[in-house]
Motif scaffolding. Structure first.
Motif: not given
Length: 333
Positions: A53, A76, A78, A128
């Motif tokens: 992340k 990912e 963020v 998150a």
């Protein structure tokens, strides 16, 4: 937290990494630092490794980060806000199974670098990740501690008892706080950290658990290593300690990077101890001395025979004051 923080070598469901986002902080080192973090992220996201992340701290940096990792499985991007990338210190500390996480007050490493949004990073990561936070009303950075997974916590007096963090803290008060917040069973106290470390001696640059009852720490490499005496004091202290289970600490000494200086040849706190233990790999920061780095990697291979030991450059990241461990935070599986 009712059970101790898992050891870093236990399985992770995800790994948070901060993306260098602020040109006004990094200046000429922004693009080199981004290249080093990109290499780290790609190594972490290798097959069977981490779900990364990547927290981007500024809107202007988002498009570039997304473009770099487009099509990279396991990454990912963020959108977030931070002052700088040191998520180990500003983010929460996740508990067993990431069922909860502990959040702490943050004051810019004793008031030295108070940047907008850094004190909101733990909240952002909690939201998150979908993990509820337990808030603790004292100042603490994650890099000031290291964990064996069984309730033994390693730290330094220079940082944890520094009056610029929590005024009036003694060993007893600190231990009570760590017991309450992180289920510490025993705290092992070291003295000073590395020379010129703006964190006031974070332990993740100095000594790290690598297995139950085993702590890695540096041995001076080459001539003029500015931390020679500190390393020897750490090794001696550790050799006289026992963990929460009552087992004597075994010391694994690994070569330091030797003398690493800034543009004015002032020593900077370069350390192979800022390695990151990931699913299937250990990522080791290097600073230009290939022989020292190779020997440190060989030493880590003796305790992690089933993980790939990956040395990667961290010279530009170091210009900001830390390395791979400092910019990351794991979510235990």
């Amino acid at each position: 937290m009712t059970t101790p923080v898992p050891a870093e070598w236990s399985p992770h469901r995800a790994m948070w990494v901060g993306w260098p986002s602020h040109s006004e902080l990094w200046e000429d080192n922004l693009e080199p630092a981004q290249a080093e973090v990109e290499a780290l992220v790609r190594a972490l996201a290798g097959p069977g490794r981490e779900q990364v992340k990547l927290l981007v701290g500024k809107p202007e940096a988002l498009d570039d980060a997304r473009a770099r990792f487009a099509g990279v499985d396991g990454v990912e991007v963020v959108d977030g806000r931070f002052g700088d990338i040191w998520l180990r210190d500003t983010g929460p500390i996740f508990g067993a199974g990431s069922a909860s996480a502990a959040a702490f007050r943050f004051n810019g490493w004793g008031g030295k670098y108070e940047l907008e949004y850094d004190d909101t990073v733990a909240t952002q990561i909690g939201e998150a990740s979908g993990v509820p936070l337990t808030r603790n009303d004292f100042i603490l950075e994650g890099g000031a501690l290291d964990h064996d997974g069984k309730g033994t916590i390693l730290t330094t007096r220079q940082c944890l008892l520094n009056p610029n963090r929590n005024a009036g803290w003694t060993e007893a008060k600190a231990e009570a706080a760590l017991t309450d917040s992180l289920a510490a069973r025993k705290v092992l106290w070291l003295g000073d950290g590395l020379l010129n470390d703006h964190t006031d001696g974070h332990v993740d640059n100095l000594a790290r658990f690598v297995a139950p009852g085993v702590v890695a720490c540096p041995i001076a490499w080459g001539r003029g290593d500015p931390n020679d005496d500190v390393y020897d004091a750490v090794a001696k202290a550790l050799s006289e300690m026992t963990d929460a289970e009552g087992q004597p600490i075994q010391v694994l000494r690994l070569p330091s990077p030797g003398f690493v200086g800034d543009e004015d040849e002032k020593p900077v706190p370069a350390s192979h101890m800022n390695f990151l233990i990931a699913n299937g790999a250990v990522i080791v920061p290097t600073y230009g001395d290939d022989r020292a780095a190779d020997l440190a990697c060989q030493g880590l291979k003796t305790v992690y025979p089933d993980r790939e030991i990956i040395p990667l450059p961290s010279i530009a990241i170091l210009s900001g004051g830390g390395s791979f461990h400092c910019i990351s935070q794991q979510e235990p599986a």
